[in-house]
Design a protein around this motif. Structure first.
Motif, mmCIF file in Angstrom:
data_model
loop_
_atom_site.group_PDB
_atom_site.id
_atom_site.type_symbol
_atom_site.label_atom_id
_atom_site.label_comp_id
_atom_site.label_asym_id
_atom_site.label_seq_id
_atom_site.Cartn_x
_atom_site.Cartn_y
_atom_site.Cartn_z
ATOM 1 N N LYS A 1 0.964 -1.138 0.182
ATOM 2 C CA LYS A 1 0.088 0.065 -0.294
ATOM 3 C C LYS A 1 0.873 1.345 0.093
ATOM 4 N N SER B 1 -1.454 7.281 10.408
ATOM 5 C CA SER B 1 -2.934 7.733 9.955
ATOM 6 C C SER B 1 -2.446 8.769 8.824
ATOM 7 N N MET B 2 -1.448 9.446 8.687
ATOM 8 C CA MET B 2 -0.865 10.100 7.749
ATOM 9 C C MET B 2 -0.719 9.524 6.316
ATOM 10 N N GLU C 1 -2.540 6.691 5.951
ATOM 11 C CA GLU C 1 -3.656 6.040 5.736
ATOM 12 C C GLU C 1 -3.439 4.581 5.726
ATOM 13 N N VAL C 2 -2.752 4.078 6.600
ATOM 14 C CA VAL C 2 -2.555 2.612 6.873
ATOM 15 C C VAL C 2 -2.443 2.097 8.165
ATOM 16 N N SER C 3 -2.472 0.865 8.479
ATOM 17 C CA SER C 3 -2.583 0.819 9.997
ATOM 18 C C SER C 3 -1.199 0.752 10.571
ATOM 19 N N ARG C 4 -1.049 1.075 11.960
ATOM 20 C CA ARG C 4 0.470 1.317 12.666
ATOM 21 C C ARG C 4 1.078 -0.034 12.283
#
Lengths: 191, 191
Positions: free
Chosen positions: A6, A35-36, A38-41
């Motif tokens: 991603k 979050s910047m 748009e992906v999980s931590r």
DNA sequence: TAAGATAATGACACTTGTGTCACTTTGAAT
DNA sequence: ATTCAAAGTGACACAAGTGTCATTATCTTA
């Protein structure tokens, strides 16, 4: 035979840069970064064990680009032209000052066995210094730069000036011109 | 008719200064401060609602002392003597640079109703700037300082130079002498 | 189109700091 | 000696970040 990623490394570094320059080392968190992007931590942990490792890798990446750009500078022309070219270059890469500061904020841990990013960073640092030293030494040989001034202070002055806060919003070119003038001829009138 | 205090405000500020200058704003915690003072964390909350309020108060205290010391400087003598006196003064108060930086790190909240410490800090900042401006303006009137250089850049250069890292451990007096020389006459030889 | 390798997710347990507050301690004044 | 206001304490509930991992999703290729 695998799922598509991603995000790419350069994308990650771009976001990292934004966060680091905006909020500084301490406020940088994987949560914000995730979050910047748009992906999980959790997904970031697939590539970097922790914040320090990611930031080290980012710094290596940045320093690399900086030195590469620097090496592409026009090395012909007399000393003064070259010095001013370098000053312009540093100003157009003004983030380098903050980046160099972040290097010192990474806590030194004795974890990585061989050539860690930390050591590589130091190498780059030294490398950069060498490049600049060469120019300064040339200036001294050509008797343009005063011989009794130490290289350390000359380098320091040049680097530090890019961090002077331009509170009153003086136009960039006038600002840089003034700095060049002060560095070379000083702020006093000729007597 | 009350119990004796285990620590005074100046003691608190002294520890605060150590922690702030050592680790920076973000790493400053009441836990560290309390353990440094050998006092429970809860007791500090008796005097300051939170970290930001304490640090604001500390900064006001420091700026106050700085300006007071500054005002006690010998204002006689010609401009050059005075400028160099000021530079020496700034170097002997070199923490001021870090302190000024911390001011910008305190998050601005719209909580305090009237004249908060935050506003007072801004006042001090402006006050300090004014004091220095006066000297610079005098230098320009006496035609010692080049007239076309903006006050902002002159002030900026002077302040910024105290933060130049002296990596190679050049002796303090030689270091300061070099800075004075570059600021006034530049790093180029006279042609 | 089924297999399986890799990417991504989100819940879990843990750590560190915060702010509060009922309670205990202290010492000066009576 | 007693009183009691102020100083100090530590436990509690909460918030935010960390690192892990079993589970789920997706894409390629065979």
């Amino acid at each position: 035979m695998a799922r598509e990623r991603k995000f790419t490394n350069p994308e990650l570094f771009k976001a990292t840069k934004l966060l680091l320059i905006g909020d500084g080392y301490d406020s940088f968190t994987f949560s914000k970064l995730a979050s910047m992007m748009e992906v999980s931590r959790g997904s970031i942990y697939k590539y970097y064990e922790n914040k320090d490792e990611l930031i080290s890798a980012f710094l290596v990446y940045e320093m690399n680009r900086f030195l590469q750009d620097f090496n592409e500078l026009d090395k012909s022309g007399d000393f003064k032209t070259q010095l001013f070219l370098v000053i312009d270059f540093i100003f157009s890469h003004s983030e380098i000052h903050q980046i160099l500061e972040i290097i010192n904020q990474i806590p030194k841990k004795s974890n990585n066995p061989y050539l860690s990013n930390q050591t590589r960073l130091k190498t780059y640092y030294v490398e950069m210094y060498k490049q600049f030293q060469i120019i300064i030494e040339q200036g001294k040989k050509e008797k343009v730069i005063k011989n009794h001034l130490s290289n350390a202070i000359i380098l320091g002055m040049i680097f530090q000036t890019i961090a002077i806060p331009n509170h009153f919003g003086i136009p960039q070119d006038q600002w840089i011109a003034s700095i060049k003038e002060i560095l070379s001829e000083g702020m006093f009138t000729k007597d």
